[in-house]
Design a protein around this motif. Structure first.
Motif, PDB file in Angstrom:
ATOM      1  N   ASP A 296       0.835  -1.208   0.000  1.00 28.80           N
ATOM      2  CA  ASP A 296       0.000   0.000   0.000  1.00 28.80           C
ATOM      3  C   ASP A 296       0.869   1.256   0.000  1.00 28.80           C
ATOM      4  O   ASP A 296       0.573   2.228  -0.712  1.00 28.80           O
ATOM      5  N   SER A 297       1.921   1.248   0.802  1.00 25.83           N
ATOM      6  CA  SER A 297       2.840   2.394   0.849  1.00 25.83           C
ATOM      7  C   SER A 297       3.581   2.546  -0.469  1.00 25.83           C
ATOM      8  O   SER A 297       3.747   3.669  -0.979  1.00 25.83           O
ATOM      9  N   LEU A 298       4.023   1.425  -1.038  1.00 20.42           N
ATOM     10  CA  LEU A 298       4.748   1.477  -2.307  1.00 20.42           C
ATOM     11  C   LEU A 298       3.863   2.019  -3.424  1.00 20.42           C
ATOM     12  O   LEU A 298       4.318   2.811  -4.254  1.00 20.42           O
ATOM     13  N   ALA A 299       2.598   1.618  -3.442  1.00 15.41           N
ATOM     14  CA  ALA A 299       1.674   2.095  -4.475  1.00 15.41           C
ATOM     15  C   ALA A 299       1.419   3.589  -4.332  1.00 15.41           C
ATOM     16  O   ALA A 299       1.394   4.332  -5.332  1.00 15.41           O
ATOM     17  N   PHE A 300       1.230   4.048  -3.102  1.00 12.77           N
ATOM     18  CA  PHE A 300       0.981   5.472  -2.862  1.00 12.77           C
ATOM     19  C   PHE A 300       2.183   6.312  -3.299  1.00 12.77           C
ATOM     20  O   PHE A 300       2.031   7.337  -3.973  1.00 12.77           O
ATOM     21  N   LEU A 301       3.387   5.859  -2.931  1.00 11.74           N
ATOM     22  CA  LEU A 301       4.597   6.602  -3.284  1.00 11.74           C
ATOM     23  C   LEU A 301       4.884   6.540  -4.778  1.00 11.74           C
ATOM     24  O   LEU A 301       5.462   7.473  -5.342  1.00 11.74           O
ATOM     25  N   LEU A 302       4.483   5.456  -5.413  1.00 13.25           N
ATOM     26  CA  LEU A 302       4.736   5.324  -6.847  1.00 13.25           C
ATOM     27  C   LEU A 302       3.973   6.375  -7.646  1.00 13.25           C
ATOM     28  O   LEU A 302       4.473   6.868  -8.660  1.00 13.25           O
ATOM     29  N   VAL A 303       2.779   6.744  -7.188  1.00 10.81           N
ATOM     30  CA  VAL A 303       2.019   7.793  -7.869  1.00 10.81           C
ATOM     31  C   VAL A 303       2.813   9.103  -7.877  1.00 10.81           C
ATOM     32  O   VAL A 303       2.943   9.772  -8.909  1.00 10.81           O
ATOM     33  N   GLY A 304       3.363   9.452  -6.717  1.00 12.81           N
ATOM     34  CA  GLY A 304       4.178  10.658  -6.646  1.00 12.81           C
ATOM     35  C   GLY A 304       5.415  10.579  -7.513  1.00 12.81           C
ATOM     36  O   GLY A 304       5.800  11.558  -8.173  1.00 12.81           O
ATOM     37  N   ALA A 305       6.059   9.406  -7.529  1.00 15.07           N
ATOM     38  CA  ALA A 305       7.268   9.230  -8.337  1.00 15.07           C
ATOM     39  C   ALA A 305       6.968   9.378  -9.822  1.00 15.07           C
ATOM     40  O   ALA A 305       7.762   9.971 -10.566  1.00 15.07           O
ATOM     41  N   LEU A 306       5.834   8.872 -10.267  1.00 19.59           N
ATOM     42  CA  LEU A 306       5.477   8.953 -11.685  1.00 19.59           C
ATOM     43  C   LEU A 306       5.189  10.385 -12.118  1.00 19.59           C
ATOM     44  O   LEU A 306       5.276  10.718 -13.300  1.00 19.59           O
ATOM     45  N   ILE A 307       4.840  11.233 -11.153  1.00 13.11           N
ATOM     46  CA  ILE A 307       4.655  12.664 -11.449  1.00 13.11           C
ATOM     47  C   ILE A 307       5.989  13.393 -11.385  1.00 13.11           C
ATOM     48  O   ILE A 307       6.316  14.223 -12.239  1.00 13.11           O
TER      49      ILE A 307
END
Length: 334
Positions: A296-307
């Motif tokens: 869940d944490s990895l998915a949330f942070l991945l959104v920010g990384a993709l931006i």
């Protein structure tokens, strides 16, 4: 379809670290070679060749370190106690080096102090990074999900060897960058530095490559057991190909080819480390999946990384495009 978030994040952090090594490597290399140039306009040109981009290059270090803390907290908690000394030395050296960019232009009487700060800061930062890498390659002991080694485990003949190798490697990147960005006497001097650093770099790559498989049985099997033993032929052959392009470009007076060839050598060395490491985040104990945060944490942070990642790439590309071309006396940072 199951998305392997730990693997994706490991790849992103690996890319960020590679970008840092390639980009900040050449401006650290310019600093390592800095005192070899005459005081005055030669040093001004050398510093101005990296002044517009050096701080942007270090963005990748922040991304890699911050990403490790956020998405692989167990790896961060193990690596930091094991490598406190070289990491703190690196950060302090980068501070002195960064301050020198500003202060050496503000004084005449004390300029030599900031010249030395720039050169020593660059050299110490490169050496500390190499020592930390060597300590990580040779393995970090872990018990009960915590670092189980001593204060000085990071300091070994192998880690010192990798520290020296990285200083020489960054010198090669810095010299070929100056070949690309300068003209006349300073460029010719950079060509001479590049030839010497290139020869030394190849020797050190050979020594480190021969020593690494015997540090860990996993490395030995990875490089000499079939089918992965094929990498023992492919990677060295590509390194020799890049070395040919490096020296032929320098001999024929090309500007861009030597820099691209030196980047290629670093890329192949990095791939070699990745071949040895995978699937470990902290060899020989923690794999990528053991060290990762919850999905869940990895998915949330991945959104920010993709931006964030496209913005960083766009900014970096734009900065290099704006400041393309040769640096000449009287131009640049003052």
């Amino acid at each position: 379809m199951v998305i392997d978030l730990p693997f994706i994040w490991a790849a992103l952090i690996a890319i960020a670290v590679l970008a840092y090594v390639l980009l900040d490597g050449f401006d650290l290399g310019v600093g390592i070679l800095f005192l070899g140039y005459e005081s005055g306009h030669q040093r001004d040109i050398a510093m101005n060749s990296v002044a517009p981009v050096w701080d942007g290059n270090e963005t990748w270090l922040i991304l890699g370190g911050g990403g490790l803390f956020a998405v692989f907290p167990l790896a961060y908690a193990v690596v930091m106690p094991a490598l406190y000394a070289p990491i703190i030395a690196m950060l302090l050296a980068l501070v002195f080096r960064g301050v020198a960019f500003e202060y050496r232009w503000r004084t005449e009487r004390g300029r030599f102090l900031w010249d030395w700060s720039f050169a020593l800061g660059s050299t110490v930062a490169a050496f500390a990074q190499g020592v930390a890498l060597g300590a990580l390659v040779q393995g970090i002991p872990v018990e009960n999900r915590a670092y189980a080694g001593g204060w000085w485990d990071w300091l070994t003949p192998f880690s010192v060897l990798t520290g020296v190798a990285l200083v020489v490697g960054y010198s090669l990147l810095g010299a070929t960058w100056l070949v690309l960005k300068t003209e006349g006497k300073i460029q010719q001097q950079a060509r001479d530095y590049a030839v010497r650093a290139g020869v030394a770099m190849l020797v050190l790559i050979g020594v480190v490559s021969l020593a690494t498989p015997y540090l860990n049985p996993v490395y030995l099997e990875r490089w000499f057991a079939w089918p992965t033993a094929i990498f023992s032929i492919i990677v060295p052959a590509l390194v020799l190909g890049c070395a040919y392009l490096l020296f032929s470009g320098l001999n024929r007076g090309y500007d861009l080819q030597p820099f691209l060839a030196s980047l290629g050598i670093f890329l192949l060395c990095y791939i070699g480390i990745g071949i040895s490491f995978y699937p470990y985040m902290v060899p020989p104990s923690l794999t990528i999946w053991q060290a990762a945060a919850p999905d869940d944490s990895l998915a949330f942070l991945l959104v920010g990384a993709l931006i964030l990642l496209p913005l960083i790439i766009a900014y970096t590309g734009y900065a290099y495009w704006v400041f393309r071309g040769k640096v000449r006396p009287g131009e640049g940072y003052h």
